[in-house]
Design a protein around this motif. Structure first.
Motif, PDB file in Angstrom:
ATOM      1  N   ASN A   1      -2.002  13.145  14.860  1.00  0.00           N
ATOM      2  CA  ASN A   1      -1.434  11.787  14.787  1.00  0.00           C
ATOM      3  C   ASN A   1      -2.376  10.740  14.209  1.00  0.00           C
ATOM      4  O   ASN A   1      -2.280   9.556  14.529  1.00  0.00           O
ATOM      5  N   ARG A   2      -3.312  11.160  13.375  1.00  0.00           N
ATOM      6  CA  ARG A   2      -4.165  10.184  12.685  1.00  0.00           C
ATOM      7  C   ARG A   2      -3.475   9.787  11.383  1.00  0.00           C
ATOM      8  O   ARG A   2      -2.926  10.655  10.708  1.00  0.00           O
ATOM      9  N   SER A   3      -3.551   8.522  11.061  1.00  0.00           N
ATOM     10  CA  SER A   3      -3.005   8.101   9.769  1.00  0.00           C
ATOM     11  C   SER A   3      -4.088   8.271   8.700  1.00  0.00           C
ATOM     12  O   SER A   3      -5.140   7.637   8.756  1.00  0.00           O
ATOM     13  N   LEU A   4      -3.814   9.140   7.748  1.00  0.00           N
ATOM     14  CA  LEU A   4      -4.767   9.440   6.679  1.00  0.00           C
ATOM     15  C   LEU A   4      -4.131   9.104   5.339  1.00  0.00           C
ATOM     16  O   LEU A   4      -2.910   9.067   5.210  1.00  0.00           O
ATOM     17  N   THR A   5      -4.981   8.861   4.345  1.00  0.00           N
ATOM     18  CA  THR A   5      -4.483   8.538   3.007  1.00  0.00           C
ATOM     19  C   THR A   5      -5.295   9.288   1.965  1.00  0.00           C
ATOM     20  O   THR A   5      -6.532   9.307   2.032  1.00  0.00           O
ATOM     21  N   LEU A   6      -4.601   9.918   1.038  1.00  0.00           N
ATOM     22  CA  LEU A   6      -5.288  10.533  -0.101  1.00  0.00           C
ATOM     23  C   LEU A   6      -5.917   9.400  -0.895  1.00  0.00           C
ATOM     24  O   LEU A   6      -5.243   8.421  -1.225  1.00  0.00           O
TER      25      LEU A   6
ATOM     26  N   MET B   1       0.095   4.244  -2.170  1.00  0.00           N
ATOM     27  CA  MET B   1      -0.721   5.160  -1.382  1.00  0.00           C
ATOM     28  C   MET B   1       0.053   6.389  -0.901  1.00  0.00           C
ATOM     29  O   MET B   1       1.207   6.314  -0.527  1.00  0.00           O
ATOM     30  N   TYR B   2      -0.614   7.516  -0.942  1.00  0.00           N
ATOM     31  CA  TYR B   2      -0.098   8.739  -0.330  1.00  0.00           C
ATOM     32  C   TYR B   2      -0.634   8.790   1.091  1.00  0.00           C
ATOM     33  O   TYR B   2      -1.753   9.224   1.343  1.00  0.00           O
ATOM     34  N   THR B   3       0.177   8.302   2.029  1.00  0.00           N
ATOM     35  CA  THR B   3      -0.254   8.210   3.420  1.00  0.00           C
ATOM     36  C   THR B   3       0.529   9.204   4.262  1.00  0.00           C
ATOM     37  O   THR B   3       1.719   9.386   4.056  1.00  0.00           O
ATOM     38  N   PHE B   4      -0.168   9.874   5.173  1.00  0.00           N
ATOM     39  CA  PHE B   4       0.517  10.849   6.033  1.00  0.00           C
ATOM     40  C   PHE B   4      -0.164  10.904   7.395  1.00  0.00           C
ATOM     41  O   PHE B   4      -1.310  10.438   7.541  1.00  0.00           O
TER      42      PHE B   4
ATOM     43  N   GLU C   1      -6.888   3.086   7.292  1.00  0.00           N
ATOM     44  CA  GLU C   1      -7.493   1.777   7.549  1.00  0.00           C
ATOM     45  C   GLU C   1      -8.560   1.405   6.511  1.00  0.00           C
ATOM     46  O   GLU C   1      -8.695   0.244   6.139  1.00  0.00           O
ATOM     47  N   LEU C   2      -9.298   2.386   6.030  1.00  0.00           N
ATOM     48  CA  LEU C   2     -10.353   2.102   5.054  1.00  0.00           C
ATOM     49  C   LEU C   2      -9.765   1.429   3.810  1.00  0.00           C
ATOM     50  O   LEU C   2     -10.278   0.425   3.326  1.00  0.00           O
ATOM     51  N   PHE C   3      -8.669   1.976   3.310  1.00  0.00           N
ATOM     52  CA  PHE C   3      -8.082   1.415   2.081  1.00  0.00           C
ATOM     53  C   PHE C   3      -7.323   0.128   2.369  1.00  0.00           C
ATOM     54  O   PHE C   3      -7.267  -0.770   1.536  1.00  0.00           O
ATOM     55  N   ARG C   4      -6.722   0.040   3.549  1.00  0.00           N
ATOM     56  CA  ARG C   4      -6.045  -1.206   3.921  1.00  0.00           C
ATOM     57  C   ARG C   4      -7.027  -2.353   3.910  1.00  0.00           C
ATOM     58  O   ARG C   4      -6.771  -3.432   3.408  1.00  0.00           O
ATOM     59  N   ARG C   5      -8.198  -2.097   4.489  1.00  0.00           N
ATOM     60  CA  ARG C   5      -9.175  -3.163   4.619  1.00  0.00           C
ATOM     61  C   ARG C   5      -9.829  -3.507   3.301  1.00  0.00           C
ATOM     62  O   ARG C   5     -10.091  -4.661   3.005  1.00  0.00           O
ATOM     63  N   THR C   6     -10.113  -2.514   2.487  1.00  0.00           N
ATOM     64  CA  THR C   6     -10.902  -2.786   1.291  1.00  0.00           C
ATOM     65  C   THR C   6     -10.039  -3.237   0.125  1.00  0.00           C
ATOM     66  O   THR C   6     -10.441  -4.092  -0.650  1.00  0.00           O
ATOM     67  N   ALA C   7      -8.877  -2.656  -0.027  1.00  0.00           N
ATOM     68  CA  ALA C   7      -8.085  -2.972  -1.209  1.00  0.00           C
ATOM     69  C   ALA C   7      -7.309  -4.261  -1.030  1.00  0.00           C
ATOM     70  O   ALA C   7      -6.940  -4.912  -1.989  1.00  0.00           O
ATOM     71  N   GLY C   8      -7.061  -4.647   0.213  1.00  0.00           N
ATOM     72  CA  GLY C   8      -6.314  -5.874   0.444  1.00  0.00           C
ATOM     73  C   GLY C   8      -4.825  -5.553   0.499  1.00  0.00           C
ATOM     74  O   GLY C   8      -4.307  -4.794  -0.321  1.00  0.00           O
ATOM     75  N   LEU C   9      -4.148  -6.123   1.471  1.00  0.00           N
ATOM     76  CA  LEU C   9      -2.752  -5.750   1.703  1.00  0.00           C
ATOM     77  C   LEU C   9      -1.849  -6.121   0.549  1.00  0.00           C
ATOM     78  O   LEU C   9      -0.810  -5.510   0.340  1.00  0.00           O
ATOM     79  N   GLY C  10      -2.237  -7.131  -0.229  1.00  0.00           N
ATOM     80  CA  GLY C  10      -1.362  -7.566  -1.318  1.00  0.00           C
ATOM     81  C   GLY C  10      -1.492  -6.716  -2.568  1.00  0.00           C
ATOM     82  O   GLY C  10      -0.781  -6.917  -3.538  1.00  0.00           O
ATOM     83  N   SER C  11      -2.414  -5.755  -2.567  1.00  0.00           N
ATOM     84  CA  SER C  11      -2.638  -5.012  -3.807  1.00  0.00           C
ATOM     85  C   SER C  11      -1.543  -3.991  -4.057  1.00  0.00           C
ATOM     86  O   SER C  11      -0.909  -3.500  -3.133  1.00  0.00           O
ATOM     87  N   ASP C  12      -1.337  -3.674  -5.327  1.00  0.00           N
ATOM     88  CA  ASP C  12      -0.358  -2.644  -5.699  1.00  0.00           C
ATOM     89  C   ASP C  12      -0.681  -1.345  -5.003  1.00  0.00           C
ATOM     90  O   ASP C  12       0.188  -0.660  -4.484  1.00  0.00           O
ATOM     91  N   VAL C  13      -1.982  -1.011  -5.014  1.00  0.00           N
ATOM     92  CA  VAL C  13      -2.374   0.281  -4.478  1.00  0.00           C
ATOM     93  C   VAL C  13      -1.954   0.418  -3.021  1.00  0.00           C
ATOM     94  O   VAL C  13      -1.344   1.400  -2.626  1.00  0.00           O
ATOM     95  N   VAL C  14      -2.249  -0.609  -2.215  1.00  0.00           N
ATOM     96  CA  VAL C  14      -1.941  -0.500  -0.792  1.00  0.00           C
ATOM     97  C   VAL C  14      -0.452  -0.676  -0.520  1.00  0.00           C
ATOM     98  O   VAL C  14       0.138   0.019   0.292  1.00  0.00           O
ATOM     99  N   SER C  15       0.177  -1.613  -1.259  1.00  0.00           N
ATOM    100  CA  SER C  15       1.562  -1.902  -0.915  1.00  0.00           C
ATOM    101  C   SER C  15       2.526  -0.838  -1.432  1.00  0.00           C
ATOM    102  O   SER C  15       3.540  -0.573  -0.813  1.00  0.00           O
ATOM    103  N   LYS C  16       2.192  -0.193  -2.563  1.00  0.00           N
ATOM    104  CA  LYS C  16       3.196   0.694  -3.161  1.00  0.00           C
ATOM    105  C   LYS C  16       2.717   2.097  -3.478  1.00  0.00           C
ATOM    106  O   LYS C  16       3.513   2.992  -3.642  1.00  0.00           O
TER     107      LYS C  16
END
Ligand code: ATP
Ligand code: MG
Length: 409
Positions: free
Chosen positions: A75-80, A67-70, A50-65
């Motif tokens: 059952n927490r969604s975490l991202t490197l 991210m290393y999310t697991f 959620e931290l990166f979703r909120r800060t980077a913006g959903l349209g950004s390359d980083v968030v859309s393509k």
């Protein structure tokens, strides 16, 4: 033999013998951080997605393509972390750093993770060093962090690095500009590539972040934010430039320069090393991010900072001697005296001398060759009946004990 396992695609092994440039980048950064009064901050390498979703913006390359999310076992969604600023801002809010004297000045060094197409200078795990100054909108602080990187570049002895600068406005002036830009993009829709068309729909400013030379050429005719800045943003940008001029920092205003992440406002910049291939030539990128901290639940707090790619800076430096030549090599001719020799080795190192010995079972002749290979200024040869101190280009001195030999150094 079992099948070999190789490093994951897009990752990098920095081996000890080739670590000179990397070490120098990290050491120089730490030195300059001290001079400029930035304290080290360490935040986790993974954060809530959620931290990166909120800060980077959903349209950004980083968030859309990228991210290393697991999901972890709970059952927490975490991202490197793909970048460092969001984590630092989260820590600022979480630890109530707004109650401490402002601005809070912090720097970090560590690995970042992005699932992008690997190539030279672009990896899936790479290191950044970064600086953040939070709690002040003073244009002088923008200049401080910019000058700080110039200091690092100077100390590293890099000469081909230039600064590109722009202002991307704020909430007052950006919306009207974005509308203008959208009009332009709609008029030229057929000339855009898929990437630019997608960005035009979600975050139009980012079309300027294109990697396509053809689209970049088209965008040269687009309206630029610089022409639409509100009075406050224009004054802030003028002050940034005036102070840069006063400090003699050379820059080029590049009206099409934007940042790939949503939280940037006002001043943005990139340092480019033209000696590197174009796809990897940006060594440092930064900007002001006055909306980031409130975006993640803090009080409205301005901030400014940058991140630099450690591998790209290391590439800029080229191959450097990883280890300096050593001062003393302790060779042992009589195996009975080996422990004594190891004690002497530790004592030499305590004195601050770079000292080495043999751990490969070499003959005395082999040890002397090794001493030469590592550039030893002095070799101490421990024999059954005495100790020889052999200095490069001088006569041997023979003494009775290792202690005496150490005293001769
Ligand atoms: P680029 O346009 O090159 O993809 P970016 O806009 O994604 O860069 P930032 O997120 O601002 O870059 O990161 C700051 C710096 O970190 C870059 O200027 C670069 O030096 C370095 N960097 C970014 N991504 C990578 C990567 N995948 N591999 C190595 N270094 C990187
Ligand atoms: Mg990128």
């Amino acid at each position: 033999m079992s099948a070999r396992i190789e490093a994951p695609r897009g990752t990098l092994d920095a081996l000890p013998a080739a670590s000179g440039a990397r070490d120098l980048v990290l050491r120089t950064t730490a030195e300059v951080a001290g001079v400029y009064g930035y304290g080290a901050i360490v935040t986790p390498t993974f954060e809530s997605t959620e931290l990166f979703r909120r800060t980077a913006g959903l349209g950004s390359d980083v968030v859309s393509k990228e991210m290393y999310t697991f999901e972890d076992r709970g059952n927490r969604s975490l991202t490197l972390r793909p970048e460092g600023t969001a984590g630092v801002a989260r820590a600022y809010v979480e630890h109530g750093l707004h109650k401490t004297p402002q601005p809070v000045k912090a720097w970090y060094a560590g690995p970042m993770f992005r699932y992008a197409a690997p190539q030279k200078g672009r990896y899936r795990e790479f290191w950044q060093v970064g600086f953040e100054a939070m709690g002040s909108a003073d244009a002088g602080l923008d200049v401080e962090v910019i000058r700080l990187f110039v200091e690092i570049v100077d100390r590293l002895g890099l000469t081909g690095v230039r600064l590109e600068l722009n202002s991307i406005g704020d909430r007052q002036c950006r919306p009207a500009y974005v509308e203008q830009l959208q009009g332009f993009l709609a008029d030229h829709r057929s000339e855009l590539d898929d990437d630019a068309r997608a960005k035009a729909a979600t975050s139009p400013l980012r079309v300027f972040d294109t990697k396509s030379p053809r689209v970049a050429e088209l965008l040269a005719a687009a309206p630029t934010i610089g022409g639409s800045l509100c009075a406050d943003c224009a004054a802030h940008f003028a002050e940034v430039r005036a102070v840069l001029d006063a400090l003699g920092v050379v820059y080029e205003v590049k009206p099409t320069l934007v940042r790939g992440l949503d939280y940037y406002t006002r001043t943005v910049w990139e340092f480019v090393n033209d000696d590197l291939d174009a796809s990897q030539s940006t060594v440092c990128a930064g900007g002001r991010y006055d909306y980031l901290i409130e975006e993640i639940g803090g009080q409205p707090t301005p901030g400014v900072g940058w991140a630099a790619g450690v591998e790209r800076l290391a590439l800029s430096l080229g191959d450097l001697e990883a280890q300096p030549e050593i001062d003393v090599f302790v060779a042992v001719d009589d195996p009975v005296r080996r422990t004594e020799a190891l004690v002497a080795l530790a004592a030499l190192r305590s004195l601050g001398l770079r000292a080495e010995t043999d751990y490969a079972g070499r003959s005395l002749k082999g040890q002397l060759t090794q001493a030469q290979r590592v550039g030893a200024q002095t070799t101490v040869i421990v024999r059954a009946d005495g100790v020889t101190v052999r200095r490069r280009g001088a006569d041997d001195i023979v003494v009775e004990t290792i202690q005496e030999a150490v005293e001769k150094l």
